[in-house]
Scaffold this active site. Structure first.
Site, PDB file in Angstrom:
ATOM      1  CB  THR A   1      -5.313   7.882  -2.160  1.00 19.37           C
ATOM      2  OG1 THR A   1      -6.168   6.958  -2.828  1.00 19.37           O
ATOM      3  CG2 THR A   1      -5.320   7.568  -0.677  1.00 19.37           C
TER       4      THR A   1
ATOM      5  CD  GLU B   1      -3.126  -0.262   0.134  1.00 19.04           C
ATOM      6  OE1 GLU B   1      -2.979  -0.631  -1.047  1.00 19.04           O
ATOM      7  OE2 GLU B   1      -4.018   0.500   0.496  1.00 19.04           O
TER       8      GLU B   1
END
Lengths: 310, 310
Positions: free
Chosen positions: B185, B132
């Site tokens: 994001t 991630e």
């Protein structure tokens, strides 16, 4: 219909370390007692207060125990009723153990029982909160809700008021020590900053979610690891003598957790049994006494029922 | 020992409205597929990517699916192993549905299964978090943990990492709409202030505690009333076209809740059954289409198992 009644309402631990303003639980001891007797003339009077060293007002409108009964009677439209109240303080005032809340809840529970329960316990919470406002300057529910409902109570929301009883491991014991130093609730609240770091708030809500999960799963280890407060405790602990040393003592003796009860100065630990809780209170008392600080100690299981008739 | 494997890993909804950075859950659809084949020479290569419109790197060290497999092989000291990876993106990138996480988890699940499970799923989480970090710039667990473990996962703490699977009402359906607007994001995170009001944080942790309680009690009403976000949603919702109108549409059709999935722009609702979830996605799609915004919709139960072999 009863002419008189004697009731007990429990002390409570608010905040529960990581649940600032939203969580509290009741204990079996200490607590307050109220004797309520019907009288012919309408109105609420206090006839006797013991155990308060003369600190609480006898005037009905100024004492939370009587003022909340007056509010209650107005609400149920029974101002024709007359009662005399004896308040027997069996717990210290200004201890952070929900002292005013215990008195208020005892009074409300007494009048509601005397009148054959026109309201259920949940319906009495707003009157108890109003009593808290009179006593402490803010109408929080984290002492009165568990004192009235028993057990652990989550205040999911204040507006609208949304209270939820949580399960808990029945074996859980609570070790409480009240060091006799003065920490007024109003001042303890003022110490807290009105802004916090988002990253700290995230830690806090991870922990409150963990604590609730631990209570449901009856997982003492998870309960313990979740009981961390990165926001309020670092500030309030300053007011408590040797706070971090007391924590070390408690944790060293097997405490599940250690923290401040409400706004302090009382501290509490969860323990897996009475024996461990006894050892913790004794060791903390010994440490405080060596610092020339007197203290009162209590060891109690969680009180799952709230107030009761004596 | 298997020579090749085809696996599915699920999309995930992080934050779950009031659980910013600490809560996520997995759905049955959409998700990504990975085909992994052993090859003679050591090393990890990507041989094919479909469904990404050429947006993802083929270079093994730069793509999260291969880079995390490389990390994993280093950790278990099996860099002698060689695998070829085909990644079939079956879900949109940049949707706020844990797209990179689904790919990463599919790769890790594939290699671990191919090697007869040297690690359990909990042990794989750190490798997925590292993936991630490569994909999104921060190593959060709120997508990868539910993608790997399935169901609702609470991240009680990051340091040390403490993950807890929560129960959920099995009847719960999730209605997801991805409006095709771009919300990276990294930017969505930058919009959030680093300080928040304590009083708002208290509201937030009352709600996360309420949501966890609702999940344990399988109380849809409590789940719904707890899913309020006073901190992050007011900021991030600006990036989502007609966010509050979409909420009104969903709630008007009987949604239990409505909110942003992860950092958006996808939105999701909980619904009590598939039929209600279908109606919600259809009505939201219709509204967005009228605004000339394309969208993709998904209706799915909660995925309780995580990745699976196809």
């Amino acid at each position: 219909m009863r002419e008189s009644i004697k009731v007990f309402a429990p002390a409570t631990v608010a905040n529960v370390v990581c649940g600032f303003d939203i969580l509290g639980f009741a204990v079996d001891a200490p607590g307050d007692e109220v004797i309520m007797r019907r009288k012919a003339e309408p109105g609420v009077v206090i006839t006797k207060i013991t155990g308060d060293d003369g600190r609480l007002p006898m005037e009905a409108s100024k004492n939370t125990v009587s003022a909340s009964v007056q509010d209650y009677l107005s609400y149920i439209e029974r101002t024709d009723i007359g009662v005399e109240i004896e308040l027997h303080k069996k717990m210290p005032i200004g201890s952070g153990l929900g002292s005013s809340s215990a008195s208020t809840v005892a009074g409300l529970f007494a009048i509601n029982t005397l009148l054959d329960e026109p309201l259920n316990r949940m319906q009495m919470v707003p009157f108890a909160m109003k009593g808290e406002e009179l006593a402490c300057g803010s109408g929080h529910a984290d002492n009165v809700a568990p004192a009235l409902l028993g057990g652990f109570v989550l205040i999911r929301s204040y507006k609208p008021l949304d209270l939820i009883k949580l399960p808990f491991p029945e074996s859980l014991y609570c070790a409480i020590v009240f060091p006799e130093v003065d920490v007024p609730t109003r001042d303890a609240r003022r110490m807290i900053r009105d802004k916090v770091l988002l990253k700290d708030a995230v830690i806090q809500w991870g922990n409150i979610a963990g604590l609730v999960t631990g209570l449901f799963m009856k997982d003492l280890d998870l309960i313990g690891r979740s009981m961390i407060d990165v926001l309020v405790e670092p500030v309030r602990s300053i007011l408590i003598p040797d706070f971090y040393k007391l924590r070390d003592i408690a944790m060293g003796l097997g405490a599940i957790s250690f923290g401040i009860s409400g706004s302090g100065p009382s501290v509490f630990s969860f323990a897996k049994d009475k024996d461990t809780a006894d050892k913790i209170t004794l060791a903390i008392k010994k440490h405080l006494n060596a610092l020339q600080i007197g203290c009162q100690t209590y060891v109690s299981p969680i009180n799952g029922e709230g107030p009761r008739i004596l």
